[in-house]
Design a protein around this motif. Structure first.
Motif, PDB file in Angstrom:
ATOM      1  N   GLU A 106      51.203  46.139  41.077  1.00  0.00           N
ATOM      2  CA  GLU A 106      50.430  44.894  42.150  1.00  0.00           C
ATOM      3  C   GLU A 106      49.078  44.448  41.716  1.00  0.00           C
ATOM      4  OE1 GLU A 106      53.126  46.850  45.131  1.00  0.00           O
ATOM      5  OE2 GLU A 106      51.001  46.390  45.632  1.00  0.00           O
ATOM      6  N   ARG A 107      48.173  45.528  41.900  1.00  0.00           N
ATOM      7  CA  ARG A 107      46.776  44.890  41.322  1.00  0.00           C
ATOM      8  C   ARG A 107      45.836  44.500  40.399  1.00  0.00           C
ATOM      9  NH1 ARG A 107      44.525  46.227  47.290  1.00  0.00           N
ATOM     10  NH2 ARG A 107      46.597  46.149  48.374  1.00  0.00           N
ATOM     11  N   GLY A 108      46.933  44.655  39.275  1.00  0.00           N
ATOM     12  CA  GLY A 108      46.548  44.445  38.369  1.00  0.00           C
ATOM     13  C   GLY A 108      45.474  45.362  37.218  1.00  0.00           C
ATOM     14  N   TRP A 109      45.204  46.768  37.883  1.00  0.00           N
ATOM     15  CA  TRP A 109      44.448  47.480  37.195  1.00  0.00           C
ATOM     16  C   TRP A 109      45.391  48.540  36.104  1.00  0.00           C
ATOM     17  CZ3 TRP A 109      44.178  49.410  43.489  1.00  0.00           C
ATOM     18  CH2 TRP A 109      43.552  48.730  43.703  1.00  0.00           C
ATOM     19  N   ARG A 110      44.291  49.142  35.398  1.00  0.00           N
ATOM     20  CA  ARG A 110      44.454  49.800  34.217  1.00  0.00           C
ATOM     21  C   ARG A 110      43.613  51.422  34.375  1.00  0.00           C
ATOM     22  NH1 ARG A 110      45.067  45.705  29.617  1.00  0.00           N
ATOM     23  NH2 ARG A 110      43.216  45.557  29.774  1.00  0.00           N
ATOM     24  N   GLU A 111      44.360  52.022  33.834  1.00  0.00           N
ATOM     25  CA  GLU A 111      43.451  53.665  34.132  1.00  0.00           C
ATOM     26  C   GLU A 111      42.519  53.037  33.459  1.00  0.00           C
ATOM     27  OE1 GLU A 111      45.680  56.368  34.467  1.00  0.00           O
ATOM     28  OE2 GLU A 111      44.800  58.020  33.581  1.00  0.00           O
ATOM     29  N   GLY A 112      41.086  53.966  33.549  1.00  0.00           N
ATOM     30  CA  GLY A 112      40.067  53.565  33.450  1.00  0.00           C
ATOM     31  C   GLY A 112      39.172  52.530  33.858  1.00  0.00           C
ATOM     32  N   ASP A 113      39.758  51.678  34.642  1.00  0.00           N
ATOM     33  CA  ASP A 113      39.303  50.967  35.040  1.00  0.00           C
ATOM     34  C   ASP A 113      37.701  50.760  36.102  1.00  0.00           C
ATOM     35  OD1 ASP A 113      40.782  48.787  34.250  1.00  0.00           O
ATOM     36  OD2 ASP A 113      41.709  47.911  35.967  1.00  0.00           O
ATOM     37  N   VAL A 114      36.614  50.368  35.931  1.00  0.00           N
ATOM     38  CA  VAL A 114      36.087  50.712  37.041  1.00  0.00           C
ATOM     39  C   VAL A 114      35.745  49.573  38.461  1.00  0.00           C
ATOM     40  CG1 VAL A 114      33.152  50.644  37.538  1.00  0.00           C
ATOM     41  CG2 VAL A 114      34.158  50.948  35.053  1.00  0.00           C
ATOM     42  N   VAL A 115      36.356  49.950  39.502  1.00  0.00           N
ATOM     43  CA  VAL A 115      36.125  49.669  40.502  1.00  0.00           C
ATOM     44  C   VAL A 115      35.489  49.606  42.204  1.00  0.00           C
ATOM     45  CG1 VAL A 115      38.998  49.552  40.495  1.00  0.00           C
ATOM     46  CG2 VAL A 115      38.222  51.589  41.411  1.00  0.00           C
ATOM     47  N   LEU A 116      34.611  48.647  42.353  1.00  0.00           N
ATOM     48  CA  LEU A 116      34.015  49.085  43.627  1.00  0.00           C
ATOM     49  C   LEU A 116      35.063  49.470  44.740  1.00  0.00           C
ATOM     50  CD1 LEU A 116      31.639  46.320  44.720  1.00  0.00           C
ATOM     51  CD2 LEU A 116      30.913  48.967  43.627  1.00  0.00           C
ATOM     52  N   VAL A 117      34.782  50.056  45.484  1.00  0.00           N
ATOM     53  CA  VAL A 117      35.292  50.515  46.574  1.00  0.00           C
ATOM     54  C   VAL A 117      34.908  50.436  48.152  1.00  0.00           C
ATOM     55  CG1 VAL A 117      36.572  52.710  48.185  1.00  0.00           C
ATOM     56  CG2 VAL A 117      36.379  52.874  45.590  1.00  0.00           C
ATOM     57  N   GLU A 118      35.265  49.612  48.988  1.00  0.00           N
ATOM     58  CA  GLU A 118      33.663  49.061  49.868  1.00  0.00           C
ATOM     59  C   GLU A 118      34.948  49.113  51.272  1.00  0.00           C
ATOM     60  OE1 GLU A 118      33.252  44.598  49.932  1.00  0.00           O
ATOM     61  OE2 GLU A 118      32.877  44.982  51.751  1.00  0.00           O
ATOM     62  N   SER A 119      34.107  49.747  52.152  1.00  0.00           N
ATOM     63  CA  SER A 119      34.088  50.042  53.574  1.00  0.00           C
ATOM     64  C   SER A 119      33.277  48.865  54.399  1.00  0.00           C
ATOM     65  CB  SER A 119      34.501  51.203  54.064  1.00  0.00           C
ATOM     66  OG  SER A 119      32.856  51.510  54.218  1.00  0.00           O
ATOM     67  N   PRO A 120      33.382  49.197  56.164  1.00  0.00           N
ATOM     68  CA  PRO A 120      32.432  48.160  56.960  1.00  0.00           C
ATOM     69  C   PRO A 120      31.177  48.654  56.550  1.00  0.00           C
ATOM     70  CG  PRO A 120      34.611  48.760  57.896  1.00  0.00           C
ATOM     71  CD  PRO A 120      34.379  49.334  56.538  1.00  0.00           C
ATOM     72  N   VAL A 121      30.987  49.774  56.316  1.00  0.00           N
ATOM     73  CA  VAL A 121      29.372  50.593  56.108  1.00  0.00           C
ATOM     74  C   VAL A 121      28.875  50.390  54.860  1.00  0.00           C
ATOM     75  CG1 VAL A 121      29.395  51.698  57.721  1.00  0.00           C
ATOM     76  CG2 VAL A 121      30.233  53.020  56.168  1.00  0.00           C
ATOM     77  N   GLY A 122      29.522  50.253  53.178  1.00  0.00           N
ATOM     78  CA  GLY A 122      29.042  50.773  52.295  1.00  0.00           C
ATOM     79  C   GLY A 122      29.959  50.489  50.993  1.00  0.00           C
ATOM     80  N   ARG A 123      29.771  50.595  49.979  1.00  0.00           N
ATOM     81  CA  ARG A 123      30.686  50.668  49.185  1.00  0.00           C
ATOM     82  C   ARG A 123      30.110  51.559  47.335  1.00  0.00           C
ATOM     83  NH1 ARG A 123      29.017  44.581  46.468  1.00  0.00           N
ATOM     84  NH2 ARG A 123      30.604  44.643  47.956  1.00  0.00           N
ATOM     85  N   LEU A 124      31.077  52.192  47.357  1.00  0.00           N
ATOM     86  CA  LEU A 124      30.956  53.154  46.072  1.00  0.00           C
ATOM     87  C   LEU A 124      31.571  52.620  44.922  1.00  0.00           C
ATOM     88  CD1 LEU A 124      33.619  55.033  45.783  1.00  0.00           C
ATOM     89  CD2 LEU A 124      32.669  54.963  47.598  1.00  0.00           C
ATOM     90  N   ARG A 125      30.989  53.423  43.677  1.00  0.00           N
ATOM     91  CA  ARG A 125      31.476  52.946  42.128  1.00  0.00           C
ATOM     92  C   ARG A 125      32.887  53.635  41.583  1.00  0.00           C
ATOM     93  NH1 ARG A 125      29.249  49.191  38.259  1.00  0.00           N
ATOM     94  NH2 ARG A 125      29.603  50.337  36.544  1.00  0.00           N
ATOM     95  N   THR A 126      33.430  54.034  40.895  1.00  0.00           N
ATOM     96  CA  THR A 126      34.604  54.976  40.606  1.00  0.00           C
ATOM     97  C   THR A 126      35.277  54.524  39.421  1.00  0.00           C
ATOM     98  OG1 THR A 126      35.110  56.586  40.618  1.00  0.00           O
ATOM     99  CG2 THR A 126      36.240  54.902  41.853  1.00  0.00           C
ATOM    100  N   ARG A 127      36.478  55.022  38.856  1.00  0.00           N
ATOM    101  CA  ARG A 127      37.136  54.603  38.135  1.00  0.00           C
ATOM    102  C   ARG A 127      38.513  55.121  38.307  1.00  0.00           C
ATOM    103  NH1 ARG A 127      35.378  53.412  32.913  1.00  0.00           N
ATOM    104  NH2 ARG A 127      33.191  54.553  32.381  1.00  0.00           N
ATOM    105  N   ILE A 128      39.850  54.433  37.318  1.00  0.00           N
ATOM    106  CA  ILE A 128      41.090  53.921  38.769  1.00  0.00           C
ATOM    107  C   ILE A 128      41.695  55.190  37.750  1.00  0.00           C
ATOM    108  CG2 ILE A 128      43.095  52.971  37.891  1.00  0.00           C
ATOM    109  CD1 ILE A 128      41.917  52.288  40.369  1.00  0.00           C
ATOM    110  N   LEU A 129      42.626  56.190  37.932  1.00  0.00           N
ATOM    111  CA  LEU A 129      43.378  56.691  37.790  1.00  0.00           C
ATOM    112  C   LEU A 129      44.945  56.792  38.217  1.00  0.00           C
ATOM    113  CD1 LEU A 129      43.822  59.612  36.020  1.00  0.00           C
ATOM    114  CD2 LEU A 129      43.647  60.904  37.837  1.00  0.00           C
ATOM    115  N   ILE A 130      45.287  56.955  37.368  1.00  0.00           N
ATOM    116  CA  ILE A 130      47.127  56.481  37.727  1.00  0.00           C
ATOM    117  C   ILE A 130      47.849  57.126  37.949  1.00  0.00           C
ATOM    118  CG2 ILE A 130      48.977  54.904  37.887  1.00  0.00           C
ATOM    119  CD1 ILE A 130      47.479  52.607  35.928  1.00  0.00           C
ATOM    120  N   THR A 131      48.543  57.566  39.432  1.00  0.00           N
ATOM    121  CA  THR A 131      48.703  59.044  39.228  1.00  0.00           C
ATOM    122  C   THR A 131      50.323  58.712  40.114  1.00  0.00           C
ATOM    123  OG1 THR A 131      48.932  60.944  39.816  1.00  0.00           O
ATOM    124  CG2 THR A 131      47.009  59.836  40.719  1.00  0.00           C
TER     125      THR A 131
END
Ligand code: SF4
Length: 682
Positions: free
Chosen positions: A610-635
């Protein structure tokens, strides 16, 4: 050999509350191998990878070996004498200027029982405050609350063996195979070779879920509704254990009334679990003579963690599953000695042995033993210490073996708080994120470098022997506390941990018969231990520890979980991986680092598409208090709007960059597992 003699010594694993014990072979400071022994009471000949390969951190060249004192934005090395003098002077000054409650102390769950006992004694006797807490606040305090309310002891009601010999084991919010691997192995074996049936309730498919006879995935934060729904159905069918309820419990009618809203229709709507499956679970409980329930952070790290833990215990009371072998309540403890840390008084609202701060007899006993007037006001929890630092009421903290910057929810907030302290002392093995904010850092010893006892999840007390000499320059927590107490005017003169244990057993009835002799080598005792050395593999056979000996049903309160919305449309679930311990301060300095070098965000194939993500893509995860960086694993392990991240990230992938500081109102434990987020590809 020319490189020195090989020596071996017994220790207890420091990486989880299972409490595996083994011999460690060393030559000089080199750890050659970890060898489990058949006489180990918990693990026999097994360990997991952490126990087996997780110890080389003790020789990391990043270990702290000199006390450090802050000078501007830098640290300078100092002698022990100078550092301890400074700590004693500053703590005394702050206590005298602002009062004892302006100081907070954090005990470590990787310290021994003897060291935690001295930590809380330091807070109460030397400083004069009940502001002492331990990391159970981040994990199992809600379970303790639920059990104290209903059955009287905040601990596993039986032994790990009782989960194996049950007819039905229900695992709720516990990824046992990765968080408590040896317990999981024992359960898997029991299931394969015995009559054990397994139910798993979890928001994520994991190894235990794959093996379950019934796997249920409720919506995040709705376990309470499921459990109360099952209880109501059992009552409707008349399947409750009438005799047990009548003979051994109180408050039954209030409990029955409190279950009224939880009809099948409502439970299905809220949890998303079809009615038929709810009925199946109730039937499985009804068909089983002995039911055990184990739970962990998937239950407790929610706003309703205490309520859900209470509901689990109510259900066990309703079905008569307490007070005999092969059944009961099993909140699985995370840290090596998190059970012990609370048992020996590392809590703001209890004295050692869970004795009340309101009981005049108890107060008298401790005042006589310690020669002081005890502070009566319950202290601050670890999370409240952060609040009071931000309001300026807490001026100093002494943190032992806890990386609070990485552990508390909302990293930005806790950093801000700790930076405001007039004085912060950190005692640890490494220059942790918390240590970087300290005014004084004291280099401590690892568990292989000291003696003492740990208490595992099943209340089992076991001895650790000194396998390695302390790394030159480091001291044990016990040595440091003892020297500080002396500098602050208290003549602590313990000859060693055994003498501390003698004091614990004199003052804490649950430890009455605990002696080093009885614990010699692979010996162990499960508390409560009577003076003649009788221990308690399971609790509540004859009575519950309330004045009338009866358990209490405790009606629960519904707390709405945080919901996702338009902006933060995904639910971040988080938890442990097999290979690592916390933010990898220790396991990251061992060969295990190579196995899982970084974090990844587990997303479902459907969501990725749905979101067009591929394995290993670097993503930002954001909440109201901050954000982090990690990679996608499809499972396929996650589904729907749920995504999963391990808690082991550091730097810009630390999970507490996005966890909000929302808490269980009773235990003050952060709701780490209720995190609506948005995820964006970079
Ligand atoms: Fe250590 Fe826990 Fe693994 Fe046992 S199961 S070896 S206690 S981490």
């Amino acid at each position: 050999s020319r490189r020195g003699l090989i020596k071996r010594g017994k220790t207890v694993c420091t990486f989880c509350g299972t409490g595996c014990s083994f011999e460690v072979w060393v030559r000089g400071r080199e750890v050659l191998k970890v060898e489990p022994r058949p006489e180990s009471p918990v693990n026999g000949l097994g360990t997991c990878v952490k126990g087996k390969f997780g110890y080389s951190f003790v020789n990391s060249n990043e270990r702290l070996t000199k006390p450090l004192i802050r000078q501007g934005h830098e640290f300078r090395e100092a002698s022990w004498e100078e550092a301890l003098d400074l700590v004693a002077r500053k703590l005394r000054e702050i206590r005298d200027k602002y009062g004892p409650d302006s100081v907070g102390v954090i005990a470590s769950c990787t310290s021994t029982n003897e060291e935690v006992y001295l930590t809380q004694k330091f807070a109460r006797q030397v400083i004069g405050t009940n502001n002492v807490d331990n990391c159970a606040r981040y994990c199992q305090s809600p379970a303790t609350t639920g059990l104290l309310r209903t059955v009287g002891y905040g601990a596993d009601s039986g032994s790990i063996h009782d989960m194996e010999c049950a007819d039905l084991l229900i695992l709720i919010g516990t990824n046992t195979a990765e968080a408590h691997p040896v317990i999981a192995s024992r359960i898997k074996r029991a299931k394969k070779h015995g009559n054990l049936r397994l139910v798993v309730v979890d928001v994520r498919m994991h190894e235990m879920a794959e093996r379950a006879d019934l796997f249920l995935t409720p919506r995040v934060g709705t376990d309470l509704v499921l459990i109360n729904g099952v209880a109501r159905y059992i009552l409707e069918r008349g399947w409750e254990d009438r005799k047990f309820v009548e003979e051994r419990t109180e408050n039954f009618q209030e409990y029955v009334k409190s279950l009224e809203p939880y009809n099948l229709q409502y439970v299905e709507e809220v949890t998303g679990i079809p009615k038929e499956k709810i009925i199946t679970l109730a039937e499985m409980i009804h068909e089983s003579r002995n039911v055990a329930v184990a739970w962990a952070m998937g239950v407790t790290q929610h706003q309703d963690g205490s309520e859900t833990s209470t509901a689990i215990s109510n259900l066990l009371l309703l079905t008569g599953n307490y007070g005999r072998p092969c059944c009961g309540a099993f909140p699985l403890r995370g840290h090596a000695n998190v059970q012990g840390a609370g048992d020996v008084g590392g809590l703001p609202n209890f004295l050692p042995g869970y004795q009340s701060l309101n009981d005049p007899e108890v107060i008298k006993k401790f005042e006589e033993a310690w020669g002081i007037k005890l502070p009566r006001k319950p202290g601050l929890t670890s999370t409240e210490m952060v609040d009071k630092t931000l309001t300026g009421e807490l001026k100093a903290m002494y943190i032992i073996g806890e990386d609070k910057v990485m552990a508390d929810a909302d990293q930005g907030r806790v950093r801000e708080a700790l930076s405001k302290l007039e004085f912060l002392v950190v005692q640890d093995l490494f220059l942790t994120e918390t240590a970087k904010l300290a005014h004084v850092i004291l280099p401590a010893c690892s568990s292989l470098e000291k003696e003492g006892t740990f208490t595992n999840t099943e209340r089992r007390i076991q001895r650790l022997y000194r396998v390695l000499d302390p790394l030159p320059g480091c001291k044990t927590d016990m040595e440091i506390l003892q020297e500080l107490a002396k500098l602050m005017g208290f003549n602590w003169d313990y000859s060693g941990p055994e003498e501390v244990m003698r004091e614990i057993s004199r003052l804490s009835p649950i430890h009455a018969g605990v002696t080093y002799q009885r614990l010699e080598n692979f010996g162990s005792l499960q508390w409560p231990v009577t003076e003649d050395g009788q221990d308690s593999p399971y609790l509540y056979r004859d009575r519950f520890p309330f004045p009338d000996g009866r358990a209490r049903f405790y009606p629960t309160t519904l707390i709405e979980p945080r919901s996702t919305g338009e902006k933060y449309d995904l639910y971040l679930v988080n938890g442990r991986l097999l290979e690592h311990f916390h933010w990898t301060n220790q396991t990251g300095r061992t060969p295990l680092k190579r196995k899982v070098p970084e974090t990844f965000l587990e997303v479902s194939p459907q969501l990725a598409k749905e979101r067009g993500w591929r394995e290993g893509d670097v993503v930002l995860v954001e909440s109201p208090v901050g954000r982090l960086r990690t990679r996608i694993l499809i499972t396929g392990r996650v589904s729907g709007n749920r995504v999963f991240l391990s808690i082991h990230g550091q730097g810009d992938s630390a999970v507490n960059l996005v966890t909000e500081d929302i808490r269980d109102p009773t235990s003050k434990t952060p709701a780490y597992k209720e995190v609506p987020v948005r995820v964006e590809k970079l």
